[in-house]
Design a protein around this motif. Structure first.
Motif, mmCIF file in Angstrom:
data_model
loop_
_atom_site.group_PDB
_atom_site.id
_atom_site.type_symbol
_atom_site.label_atom_id
_atom_site.label_comp_id
_atom_site.label_asym_id
_atom_site.label_seq_id
_atom_site.Cartn_x
_atom_site.Cartn_y
_atom_site.Cartn_z
ATOM 1 N N VAL A 119 34.088 -55.501 -32.976
ATOM 2 C CA VAL A 119 35.534 -55.642 -33.199
ATOM 3 C C VAL A 119 36.267 -54.388 -32.737
ATOM 4 O O VAL A 119 37.417 -54.456 -32.285
ATOM 5 N N ASP A 120 35.593 -53.218 -32.818
ATOM 6 C CA ASP A 120 36.202 -51.985 -32.307
ATOM 7 C C ASP A 120 36.357 -52.049 -30.792
ATOM 8 O O ASP A 120 37.385 -51.645 -30.239
ATOM 9 N N PHE A 121 35.309 -52.547 -30.134
ATOM 10 C CA PHE A 121 35.366 -52.683 -28.680
ATOM 11 C C PHE A 121 36.459 -53.675 -28.282
ATOM 12 O O PHE A 121 37.219 -53.438 -27.329
ATOM 13 N N ALA A 122 36.552 -54.801 -29.002
ATOM 14 C CA ALA A 122 37.567 -55.809 -28.689
ATOM 15 C C ALA A 122 38.969 -55.238 -28.857
ATOM 16 O O ALA A 122 39.875 -55.518 -28.064
ATOM 17 N N GLN A 125 39.646 -52.975 -25.912
ATOM 18 C CA GLN A 125 39.883 -53.773 -24.709
ATOM 19 C C GLN A 125 41.292 -54.380 -24.730
ATOM 20 O O GLN A 125 41.980 -54.423 -23.706
ATOM 21 N N HIS A 126 41.708 -54.846 -25.902
ATOM 22 C CA HIS A 126 43.047 -55.429 -26.024
ATOM 23 C C HIS A 126 44.119 -54.380 -25.723
ATOM 24 O O HIS A 126 45.104 -54.671 -25.045
ATOM 25 N N GLN A 127 43.918 -53.175 -26.209
ATOM 26 C CA GLN A 127 44.879 -52.094 -25.944
ATOM 27 C C GLN A 127 44.919 -51.760 -24.457
ATOM 28 O O GLN A 127 45.986 -51.507 -23.894
ATOM 29 N N TRP A 128 43.734 -51.771 -23.811
ATOM 30 C CA TRP A 128 43.689 -51.450 -22.386
ATOM 31 C C TRP A 128 44.417 -52.503 -21.560
ATOM 32 O O TRP A 128 45.080 -52.186 -20.579
ATOM 33 N N SER A 131 47.914 -51.638 -21.205
ATOM 34 C CA SER A 131 48.209 -50.286 -20.744
ATOM 35 C C SER A 131 48.843 -50.302 -19.358
ATOM 36 O O SER A 131 48.766 -51.289 -18.617
ATOM 37 N N ASP A 132 49.452 -49.178 -18.983
ATOM 38 C CA ASP A 132 50.053 -49.043 -17.662
ATOM 39 C C ASP A 132 48.993 -49.130 -16.563
ATOM 40 O O ASP A 132 49.251 -49.673 -15.482
ATOM 41 N N ALA A 133 47.797 -48.594 -16.828
ATOM 42 C CA ALA A 133 46.730 -48.628 -15.822
ATOM 43 C C ALA A 133 46.351 -50.061 -15.474
ATOM 44 O O ALA A 133 46.191 -50.415 -14.299
ATOM 45 N N HIS A 134 46.242 -50.915 -16.491
ATOM 46 C CA HIS A 134 45.880 -52.315 -16.228
ATOM 47 C C HIS A 134 47.007 -53.037 -15.506
ATOM 48 O O HIS A 134 46.778 -53.801 -14.566
#
Length: 215
Positions: A119-122, A125-128, A131-134
């Motif tokens: 759940v931490d990884f998920a 990933q959701h935050q990424w 993000s501006d980079a994505h």
């Protein structure tokens, strides 16, 4: 593996349930004639694979142990893809293997707690994804594909329907041993996966038939 999902105003949410109990279903197939036991195990596996999960109630992981003989067992683990992936399976099998080996030797095994939960990884990933980079990468690929053809002009034996149906069929065939070995050698030489080479060959065939460089 303790997760289930529920819907609220059209939006799905994840619920983490308390630790499950009695998750291992035991099946005694010892009364089945010996020559038919493997077929019985395959039948049970097929039936379990065709049994749908209840996403709301859970669990989305179930396991059964079928006893075929005095020292012959089959362990079947069935997980919904919403709560597991390839990395999850690798971790699960390694821990089961370690526990089984220590149990067989009569030795205790204390598994180290995971430093990161899925759940931490998920959440990361959701935050990424926001993000501006994505967003920058997404904009780049949209620009790259903005002129991509909508359809392949494949020669067919009948007109393309006005409305796409996605109806299809499959055709099975086998490569000969000599060709299979040559393709695998090529993959090793180029340091690429077999999947990548076969996909590239398939796309090349589509390009030739459609007479399109961009597919």
């Amino acid at each position: 593996l303790r997760a289930s999902l529920y819907e609220l105003n059209g939006t799905p949410y994840q619920r983490i349930n308390a630790a499950a109990t009695n998750v291992l279903h035991y099946i005694d197939a010892g009364d089945v004639p010996e020559m038919q036991r493997n077929a019985r195990a395959e039948q049970l596996a097929t039936e379990d694979a065709q049994t749908p999960f209840n996403l709301t109630q859970g669990p989305l992981f179930r396991a059964s142990l079928t006893q075929l003989g005095d020292n012959d067992y089959v362990l079947l683990a069935n997980m919904h893809h919403l709560v597991s992936d390839g990395w999850s399976l690798d971790l699960l099998f390694r821990e089961i293997g370690a526990i089984y080996a220590n149990q067989a030797l009569g030795m205790p095994l204390q598994l180290q707690p995971l430093s990161v939960q899925y759940v931490d990884f998920a959440s990361w990933q959701h935050q990424w994804l926001e993000s501006d980079a994505h967003l920058k990468q997404l904009a780049y690929w949209k620009q790259q594909f903005k002129d991509a053809p909508a359809l392949l002009r494949l020669p067919t034996d009948r007109p393309r329907p006005a409305q796409q149906t996605f109806n299809g069929d499959d055709y099975e065939f086998r490569f000969g041993n000599e060709l299979s070995a040559a393709v695998r050698d090529f993959c090793r030489q180029q340091n690429v996966t077999l999947f990548s080479v076969l996909l590239a060959a398939y796309q090349l065939v589509l390009s030739r038939y459609a007479q399109q460089d961009d597919i």
